[in-house]
Design an enzyme around this catalytic site. Structure first.
Site, PDB file in Angstrom:
ATOM      1  N   ARG A  31       0.726  -1.281   0.025  1.00 51.57           N
ATOM      2  CA  ARG A  31      -0.157   0.052   0.098  1.00 51.57           C
ATOM      3  C   ARG A  31       0.976   1.385  -0.121  1.00 51.57           C
ATOM      4  O   ARG A  31       0.464   2.228  -0.529  1.00 51.57           O
ATOM      5  CB  ARG A  31      -1.110   0.021   1.378  1.00 51.57           C
ATOM      6  N   TYR A  83     -16.833  17.564 -14.810  1.00 51.83           N
ATOM      7  CA  TYR A  83     -17.322  16.287 -14.889  1.00 51.83           C
ATOM      8  C   TYR A  83     -18.320  16.175 -13.688  1.00 51.83           C
ATOM      9  O   TYR A  83     -18.158  16.431 -12.514  1.00 51.83           O
ATOM     10  CB  TYR A  83     -16.173  15.427 -14.791  1.00 51.83           C
ATOM     11  N   ASP A 155      -7.746  19.887 -13.787  1.00 56.19           N
ATOM     12  CA  ASP A 155      -8.122  18.517 -14.342  1.00 56.19           C
ATOM     13  C   ASP A 155      -7.638  18.553 -15.825  1.00 56.19           C
ATOM     14  O   ASP A 155      -8.225  19.257 -16.677  1.00 56.19           O
ATOM     15  CB  ASP A 155      -9.476  18.207 -14.262  1.00 56.19           C
ATOM     16  N   LYS A 180      -8.680   7.537 -19.022  1.00 57.15           N
ATOM     17  CA  LYS A 180      -8.855   8.130 -20.402  1.00 57.15           C
ATOM     18  C   LYS A 180      -7.830   8.089 -21.250  1.00 57.15           C
ATOM     19  O   LYS A 180      -7.137   6.742 -21.567  1.00 57.15           O
ATOM     20  CB  LYS A 180      -9.548   9.482 -20.182  1.00 57.15           C
TER      21      LYS A 180
HETATM   22  C1  LIG Z   1     -12.408  15.104 -16.671  1.00 59.83           C
HETATM   23  C2  LIG Z   1     -12.585  13.835 -15.922  1.00 59.83           C
HETATM   24  N1  LIG Z   1     -12.192  14.016 -14.643  1.00 59.83           N
HETATM   25  C3  LIG Z   1     -12.289  13.002 -13.640  1.00 59.83           C
HETATM   26  C4  LIG Z   1     -13.010  11.739 -13.883  1.00 59.83           C
HETATM   27  C5  LIG Z   1     -13.220  10.606 -12.978  1.00 59.83           C
HETATM   28  O1  LIG Z   1     -12.455   9.652 -13.400  1.00 59.83           O
HETATM   29  P1  LIG Z   1     -12.486   8.107 -13.257  1.00 59.83           P
HETATM   30  O2  LIG Z   1     -13.748   7.587 -14.038  1.00 59.83           O
HETATM   31  O3  LIG Z   1     -11.430   7.483 -13.512  1.00 59.83           O
HETATM   32  O4  LIG Z   1     -12.841   7.791 -11.718  1.00 59.83           O
HETATM   33  C6  LIG Z   1     -13.723  11.635 -15.328  1.00 59.83           C
HETATM   34  C7  LIG Z   1     -14.308  10.710 -15.719  1.00 59.83           C
HETATM   35  O5  LIG Z   1     -15.328  10.421 -16.650  1.00 59.83           O
HETATM   36  C8  LIG Z   1     -13.505  12.753 -16.147  1.00 59.83           C
HETATM   37  O6  LIG Z   1     -14.162  12.919 -17.391  1.00 59.83           O
END
Ligand SMILES: Cc1ncc(COP(=O)(O)O)c(C=O)c1O
Length: 364
Positions: A31, A83, A155, A180
């Site tokens: 961990r 998101y 982000d 992604k």
């Molecule tokens: C811009 C963005 N940030 C964060 C996330 C969250 O990521 P995860 O689905 O890997 O938890 C997403 C998910 O679609 C996203 O599109």
């Protein structure tokens, strides 16, 4: 050690110690640290020009780890058009622990400055936003928040470090859903935070150890493998994205296209300045829920599904999928109508993607 080109996966929960109190090369327990994970963290820090990175079990686990840096009574400003999972975590989980959140249009610099309070600790910005591809000026936002001793996390999931590097523009931390583009093959979940200061890395390392939502060695390996082809994939995503956006923009059944590469995008000039490509995320307006539903049913190449950033073209309906949790009022505020569809243009032959969209649009 061996010259192996493939980076080894270390599927181990623990490590043999040579002597009491002397773990070999610092490795004690899975961990806390893992060599495959260390390698990914070093790679991500390098790609985003940070000094260190920490990886988590998903993008949302990374957002949650970021929240854990704060304490009850702290205030964060957050891009209003983000998101949907982020406001779900903030409003339905973190506010129970005393975190205060204000959503603000980060395209409007005065609105950001006006929303700053004495207890504001972070600005969380997403640019481009999911799904409407709104752009915020990272350098200008960093300048404002730094004047008030506030840090900024961006982000960067939609652009990847190949097209945009927020730390170089003044941000303090960068967040990714590695699920992604960084993974790129829709075969693993993960999240990362890349830091510009040693103390941020140390805090996040402690949160990995204390809370435990780490990325598994296998998932780390998948992201490392994805990164090997990131430039070629991103170039092709961008090339296909531009062609598909142009096609949709000229189609009579599509009333609006949201893509920063189009000259009519309201922040096209900022996109050219802040990013070195436009990527492959496109939103477009079909006019109604009925039209969106019909189009999705008729598509053959584009796959209806959550997520983005993979080899295959994915199409999603934000109102009932990624942004269902924020409710009708929230979507209305963000401008997400029932007719909006979001495309993550993949790496198929672009003629196949356009042909598929064309045959489905013609049936509307
Ligand atoms: C811009 C963005 N940030 C964060 C996330 C969250 O990521 P995860 O689905 O890997 O938890 C997403 C998910 O679609 C996203 O599109």
């Amino acid at each position: 050690m061996t010259g192996a080109i493939g980076i080894p996966i270390y599927p181990t929960s623990t490590y043999a110690q040579d002597e009491l109190g002397k773990p070999r090369m610092g490795y004690e327990y899975g961990r806390v640290s893992n060599p495959t994970r260390d390698r990914l963290e070093t790679s991500l820090a390098s790609l985003e020009t940070g000094i260190g990175a920490k990886v988590f079990a998903s993008g949302m686990a990374a957002v949650h780890a970021f929240c854990n840096i704060m304490k009850s009574g702290d205030h964060v400003l957050c891009t209003s058009n983000v998101y949907g999972g982020v406001p779900r975590l903030f409003d339905q989980v973190m506010t129970n622990f005393g975190l205060e959140v204000t959503y603000v249009n980060t395209e409007d610099l005065d609105a950001v400055e006006d929303a700053i309070r004495g207890n504001t600790r972070y600005l969380c910005a997403e640019t481009p936003t999911n799904p409407l591809m709104a752009l915020s000026d990272i350098a200008a936002l960093a300048e404002i928040v730094h004047r008030h001793d506030i840090e900024m996390i961006v982000d960067n999931t939609f652009m990847s470090p190949y097209f945009q590097r927020p730390l170089e523009l003044g941000a303090d931390m960068v967040l990714h859903s590695t699920t992604k583009f960084l993974n790129g093959h829709s075969d693993g979940l993960g999240g990362a935070i890349i830091c510009s200061k040693r103390e941020q890395v140390e805090k996040l390392a402690f949160i990995q150890k204390a809370a435990g939502a780490i990325m598994s060695p296998f998932e780390c390996w998948l992201v490392l493998r994805g990164i090997k082809t990131l430039p070629v994939r991103m170039k092709q995503h961008d090339e296909n994205g531009r062609v598909v956006a142009d096609f949709l923009n000229l189609h009579r059944k599509v009333s609006k296209v949201y893509y920063p590469g189009l000259p009519e995008h309201p922040r096209h000039e900022l996109a050219k300045r802040q990013m070195s490509g436009f990527g492959s995320m496109i939103a477009f307006e079909t006019g109604s829920l009925a039209n969106a539903t019909r189009l999705l049913k008729d598509l053959r190449v584009c796959i209806l599904g959550e997520s983005l950033g993979g080899v295959e073209t994915l199409i999603a309906h934000p109102a009932t999928m990624s942004h269902a949790a924020i409710g009708e009022e929230g979507r209305k505020r963000m401008g997400i109508t029932d007719g909006v569809l979001r495309l993550s243009v993949g790496l198929e032959d672009v003629e196949d993607i356009i042909g598929d969209l064309e045959q489905a649009l013609e049936r509307l």
